[in-house]
Design a protein around this motif. Structure first.
Motif, PDB file in Angstrom:
ATOM      1  N   ARG A 167     -13.597 -13.844  43.125  1.00  0.00           N
ATOM      2  CA  ARG A 167     -13.449 -14.634  42.106  1.00  0.00           C
ATOM      3  C   ARG A 167     -12.056 -15.337  41.913  1.00  0.00           C
ATOM      4  NH1 ARG A 167     -12.437 -14.454  36.461  1.00  0.00           N
ATOM      5  NH2 ARG A 167     -12.232 -12.260  36.739  1.00  0.00           N
ATOM      6  N   LEU A 168     -11.915 -16.321  42.216  1.00  0.00           N
ATOM      7  CA  LEU A 168     -10.562 -17.038  42.192  1.00  0.00           C
ATOM      8  C   LEU A 168     -10.018 -16.982  40.698  1.00  0.00           C
ATOM      9  CD1 LEU A 168      -8.181 -18.950  43.515  1.00  0.00           C
ATOM     10  CD2 LEU A 168      -9.741 -20.859  42.508  1.00  0.00           C
ATOM     11  N   LEU A 169      -8.915 -16.362  40.771  1.00  0.00           N
ATOM     12  CA  LEU A 169      -8.085 -16.119  39.436  1.00  0.00           C
ATOM     13  C   LEU A 169      -7.070 -17.419  39.051  1.00  0.00           C
ATOM     14  CD1 LEU A 169      -7.228 -12.293  39.793  1.00  0.00           C
ATOM     15  CD2 LEU A 169      -9.164 -13.251  38.668  1.00  0.00           C
ATOM     16  N   SER A 170      -6.425 -17.712  40.059  1.00  0.00           N
ATOM     17  CA  SER A 170      -5.479 -18.625  39.467  1.00  0.00           C
ATOM     18  C   SER A 170      -4.887 -19.465  40.902  1.00  0.00           C
ATOM     19  CB  SER A 170      -4.297 -18.146  38.788  1.00  0.00           C
ATOM     20  OG  SER A 170      -3.603 -17.325  39.600  1.00  0.00           O
ATOM     21  N   LEU A 171      -4.262 -20.339  40.849  1.00  0.00           N
ATOM     22  CA  LEU A 171      -3.665 -21.146  41.671  1.00  0.00           C
ATOM     23  C   LEU A 171      -2.081 -21.548  41.622  1.00  0.00           C
ATOM     24  CD1 LEU A 171      -6.298 -24.025  42.700  1.00  0.00           C
ATOM     25  CD2 LEU A 171      -5.760 -22.027  44.099  1.00  0.00           C
ATOM     26  N   TYR A 172      -1.255 -21.441  42.610  1.00  0.00           N
ATOM     27  CA  TYR A 172       0.091 -21.692  42.366  1.00  0.00           C
ATOM     28  C   TYR A 172       0.782 -22.612  43.304  1.00  0.00           C
ATOM     29  CZ  TYR A 172      -0.129 -17.209  39.432  1.00  0.00           C
ATOM     30  OH  TYR A 172      -0.454 -16.334  38.541  1.00  0.00           O
ATOM     31  N   ASP A 173       1.749 -23.422  42.539  1.00  0.00           N
ATOM     32  CA  ASP A 173       2.384 -24.418  43.208  1.00  0.00           C
ATOM     33  C   ASP A 173       1.515 -25.672  44.179  1.00  0.00           C
ATOM     34  OD1 ASP A 173       5.093 -23.851  42.825  1.00  0.00           O
ATOM     35  OD2 ASP A 173       4.279 -21.892  43.278  1.00  0.00           O
ATOM     36  N   ARG A 174       2.072 -26.096  45.040  1.00  0.00           N
ATOM     37  CA  ARG A 174       1.398 -27.209  45.576  1.00  0.00           C
ATOM     38  C   ARG A 174       1.899 -27.760  47.034  1.00  0.00           C
ATOM     39  NH1 ARG A 174       3.921 -32.054  41.442  1.00  0.00           N
ATOM     40  NH2 ARG A 174       6.277 -31.517  42.148  1.00  0.00           N
ATOM     41  N   GLN A 175       1.279 -28.785  47.630  1.00  0.00           N
ATOM     42  CA  GLN A 175       1.837 -29.109  48.917  1.00  0.00           C
ATOM     43  C   GLN A 175       3.046 -30.231  48.564  1.00  0.00           C
ATOM     44  OE1 GLN A 175      -0.926 -31.456  51.001  1.00  0.00           O
ATOM     45  NE2 GLN A 175      -0.049 -31.139  53.082  1.00  0.00           N
ATOM     46  N   GLY A 176       3.943 -29.688  49.763  1.00  0.00           N
ATOM     47  CA  GLY A 176       5.234 -30.636  49.436  1.00  0.00           C
ATOM     48  C   GLY A 176       6.324 -29.871  50.147  1.00  0.00           C
ATOM     49  N   MET A 177       7.514 -30.535  50.360  1.00  0.00           N
ATOM     50  CA  MET A 177       8.742 -30.150  50.945  1.00  0.00           C
ATOM     51  C   MET A 177       9.744 -29.522  49.822  1.00  0.00           C
ATOM     52  SD  MET A 177       7.807 -30.342  54.445  1.00  0.00           S
ATOM     53  CE  MET A 177       9.672 -30.461  55.176  1.00  0.00           C
ATOM     54  N   GLY A 178       9.483 -29.709  48.724  1.00  0.00           N
ATOM     55  CA  GLY A 178      10.481 -29.368  47.577  1.00  0.00           C
ATOM     56  C   GLY A 178      10.518 -28.004  47.386  1.00  0.00           C
ATOM     57  N   PRO A 179      11.325 -27.480  46.281  1.00  0.00           N
ATOM     58  CA  PRO A 179      11.304 -26.123  45.877  1.00  0.00           C
ATOM     59  C   PRO A 179      10.112 -25.527  45.399  1.00  0.00           C
ATOM     60  CG  PRO A 179      13.395 -27.367  45.112  1.00  0.00           C
ATOM     61  CD  PRO A 179      12.311 -28.165  45.808  1.00  0.00           C
ATOM     62  N   GLY A 180       9.667 -24.585  45.570  1.00  0.00           N
ATOM     63  CA  GLY A 180       8.307 -24.066  45.285  1.00  0.00           C
ATOM     64  C   GLY A 180       7.212 -24.753  45.817  1.00  0.00           C
ATOM     65  N   GLU A 181       7.370 -25.799  46.496  1.00  0.00           N
ATOM     66  CA  GLU A 181       6.102 -26.321  47.440  1.00  0.00           C
ATOM     67  C   GLU A 181       6.229 -25.732  48.800  1.00  0.00           C
ATOM     68  OE1 GLU A 181       6.550 -30.736  44.895  1.00  0.00           O
ATOM     69  OE2 GLU A 181       7.448 -30.455  46.971  1.00  0.00           O
ATOM     70  N   LEU A 182       4.467 -25.924  49.216  1.00  0.00           N
ATOM     71  CA  LEU A 182       4.403 -25.284  50.608  1.00  0.00           C
ATOM     72  C   LEU A 182       3.864 -26.463  51.356  1.00  0.00           C
ATOM     73  CD1 LEU A 182       2.517 -22.146  49.119  1.00  0.00           C
ATOM     74  CD2 LEU A 182       4.819 -22.318  50.140  1.00  0.00           C
ATOM     75  N   LYS A 183       4.199 -26.687  52.584  1.00  0.00           N
ATOM     76  CA  LYS A 183       3.638 -27.592  53.776  1.00  0.00           C
ATOM     77  C   LYS A 183       2.735 -27.055  54.530  1.00  0.00           C
ATOM     78  CE  LYS A 183       3.834 -31.755  55.534  1.00  0.00           C
ATOM     79  NZ  LYS A 183       3.131 -33.046  54.574  1.00  0.00           N
ATOM     80  N   GLN A 184       3.121 -26.083  55.371  1.00  0.00           N
ATOM     81  CA  GLN A 184       2.500 -25.240  56.498  1.00  0.00           C
ATOM     82  C   GLN A 184       2.691 -23.817  56.322  1.00  0.00           C
ATOM     83  OE1 GLN A 184       2.118 -27.840  60.100  1.00  0.00           O
ATOM     84  NE2 GLN A 184       1.948 -25.852  61.308  1.00  0.00           N
ATOM     85  N   PRO A 185       2.341 -22.996  55.190  1.00  0.00           N
ATOM     86  CA  PRO A 185       2.481 -21.717  54.990  1.00  0.00           C
ATOM     87  C   PRO A 185       1.982 -20.845  56.193  1.00  0.00           C
ATOM     88  CG  PRO A 185       1.129 -22.225  53.212  1.00  0.00           C
ATOM     89  CD  PRO A 185       1.679 -23.660  54.179  1.00  0.00           C
ATOM     90  N   ILE A 186       2.441 -19.780  56.824  1.00  0.00           N
ATOM     91  CA  ILE A 186       1.990 -19.226  57.949  1.00  0.00           C
ATOM     92  C   ILE A 186       2.032 -17.710  57.798  1.00  0.00           C
ATOM     93  CG2 ILE A 186       4.140 -18.989  59.186  1.00  0.00           C
ATOM     94  CD1 ILE A 186       2.590 -19.697  61.654  1.00  0.00           C
ATOM     95  N   ASP A 187       2.731 -17.083  56.946  1.00  0.00           N
ATOM     96  CA  ASP A 187       2.610 -15.672  56.507  1.00  0.00           C
ATOM     97  C   ASP A 187       3.339 -15.475  55.069  1.00  0.00           C
ATOM     98  OD1 ASP A 187       2.344 -13.126  57.456  1.00  0.00           O
ATOM     99  OD2 ASP A 187       4.250 -12.661  58.339  1.00  0.00           O
ATOM    100  N   VAL A 188       2.784 -14.243  54.540  1.00  0.00           N
ATOM    101  CA  VAL A 188       3.365 -13.962  53.086  1.00  0.00           C
ATOM    102  C   VAL A 188       3.476 -12.535  53.159  1.00  0.00           C
ATOM    103  CG1 VAL A 188       0.963 -13.404  52.605  1.00  0.00           C
ATOM    104  CG2 VAL A 188       2.666 -14.034  50.850  1.00  0.00           C
ATOM    105  N   ALA A 189       4.482 -12.105  52.127  1.00  0.00           N
ATOM    106  CA  ALA A 189       4.571 -10.662  52.298  1.00  0.00           C
ATOM    107  C   ALA A 189       4.809 -10.300  50.748  1.00  0.00           C
ATOM    108  CB  ALA A 189       5.972 -10.274  53.011  1.00  0.00           C
ATOM    109  N   ILE A 190       4.911  -9.201  50.234  1.00  0.00           N
ATOM    110  CA  ILE A 190       5.163  -8.549  48.789  1.00  0.00           C
ATOM    111  C   ILE A 190       5.816  -7.397  48.717  1.00  0.00           C
ATOM    112  CG2 ILE A 190       3.944  -8.271  46.655  1.00  0.00           C
ATOM    113  CD1 ILE A 190       1.495  -9.524  47.545  1.00  0.00           C
ATOM    114  N   ASP A 191       7.067  -7.549  48.037  1.00  0.00           N
ATOM    115  CA  ASP A 191       7.992  -6.525  47.987  1.00  0.00           C
ATOM    116  C   ASP A 191       7.404  -5.299  46.791  1.00  0.00           C
ATOM    117  OD1 ASP A 191       8.858  -7.290  45.442  1.00  0.00           O
ATOM    118  OD2 ASP A 191      10.880  -8.263  46.462  1.00  0.00           O
ATOM    119  N   PRO A 192       8.122  -4.196  46.965  1.00  0.00           N
ATOM    120  CA  PRO A 192       7.560  -3.406  45.719  1.00  0.00           C
ATOM    121  C   PRO A 192       7.660  -3.869  44.356  1.00  0.00           C
ATOM    122  CG  PRO A 192       9.167  -2.385  47.453  1.00  0.00           C
ATOM    123  CD  PRO A 192       9.010  -3.661  47.603  1.00  0.00           C
ATOM    124  N   ALA A 193       8.615  -4.747  43.996  1.00  0.00           N
ATOM    125  CA  ALA A 193       8.835  -5.458  42.700  1.00  0.00           C
ATOM    126  C   ALA A 193       7.785  -6.359  42.458  1.00  0.00           C
ATOM    127  CB  ALA A 193      10.242  -6.103  42.430  1.00  0.00           C
ATOM    128  N   GLY A 194       6.678  -6.675  43.517  1.00  0.00           N
ATOM    129  CA  GLY A 194       5.666  -7.623  43.174  1.00  0.00           C
ATOM    130  C   GLY A 194       6.222  -9.270  43.590  1.00  0.00           C
TER     131      GLY A 194
END
Length: 279
Positions: A1-28
């Protein structure tokens, strides 16, 4: 079940154009490597945008890991690839690894080769997709040794002359060449002491409709090693039911994508008396 969506497509701060990998640190906090926008961006545990990291102009991040308060990036550039350690604030702390000489010398190979890396215990393992063995570095980036041998299913890349794939029907020539060999398409560490190396095949020319299809790899099997330095192969060509997504204390495999419902299988390794299997 989808909980939420964040940010949008683009080249500015907080925007994603072609994301390829993700990591999460111990602080979340969430780190995203993007091949078209800022090299790495970070969001806080509540998904509020935090900051962006850069490396050298023109370099592309294709892998991000967070390990012991540091950020590890896999980087591509015009003439090769390397790994870099960054502080949590994006300060470069050191670089290591370079492609084997054969990748740099053989026509067309550098356009196809990709590094696959994993942190396993006190080491960083890096496999260059078209060749063996796997290289082992310590956490400071110092070369320790190597391990690994191609499985029985391995088909080495044919060597080509400069310009051999140019001219009419260029895309078909390239697709036919890619379909003739196998590659390392994933290196993962299971429970800190077992290494999984996934192998794959490129699409056949019959399934290539545009340039993006050329470099799609279908994973078909894994080899399993116990130990890192001087690792011993215990299983070869163990069939994969889908695409290896991630490994920690479990093995996560992508089994289906739309138009079928998304499905991820969660597995363990069963080292039985007579055979090893995923269950």
């Amino acid at each position: 079940r989808l909980l939420s969506l964040y940010d949008r497509q683009g080249m500015g701060p907080g925007e994603l154009k072609q994301p390829i990998d993700v990591a999460i640190d111990p602080a979340g906090r969430v780190y995203v490597a993007d091949t078209r926008g800022p090299v790495v961006q970070r969001w806080g545990a509540t998904m509020a945008y935090d900051t962006a990291f850069g490396v050298r102009d023109g370099d592309i991040a294709y892998q991000v890991e967070v390990v012991d308060g540091r950020v590890l990036l896999g980087i591509r550039h015009a003439s090769g690839a390397y790994y870099v350690w960054l502080s949590e604030d994006g300060e470069v702390q050191g670089t290591f690894h370079e492609w084997p000489e054969v990748i740099l010398k053989e026509p067309y190979w550098r356009s196809v080769a990709v590094d696959r890396g994993a942190v396993c215990g006190n080491n960083v393992l890096v496999a260059t997709s078209m060749v063996y063995p796997v290289r082992v570095y310590d956490r400071q980036g110092r070369y320790v040794g190597d391990f690994g041998k191609p499985p029985a299913s391995w088909k080495p890349a044919p060597r080509l002359a400069a310009g051999e794939l140019a001219g009419p029907a260029q895309m078909k020539k390239l697709a036919d060449w890619l379909a003739r060999f196998t590659v390392i398409d994933g290196v993962e560490c299971y429970r800190g002491e077992v290494v999984l190396i996934a192998h794959g095949r490129f699409a056949s020319s019959a399934s290539v409709h545009h340039v993006g299809d050329l470099f799609q790899v279908t994973q078909y099997a894994v080899d399993i090693y116990r130990g890192v330095n001087g690792a011993a192969k215990v299983v070869e060509d163990l069939a994969l039911p889908g695409r290896l997504l991630a490994v920690d204390d479990r093995i996560y495999v992508l089994l289906a994508v739309p138009p079928d419902p998304w499905a991820i299988g969660i597995y363990e390794l069963d080292f039985g008396a007579t055979a090893t299997r995923m269950r």
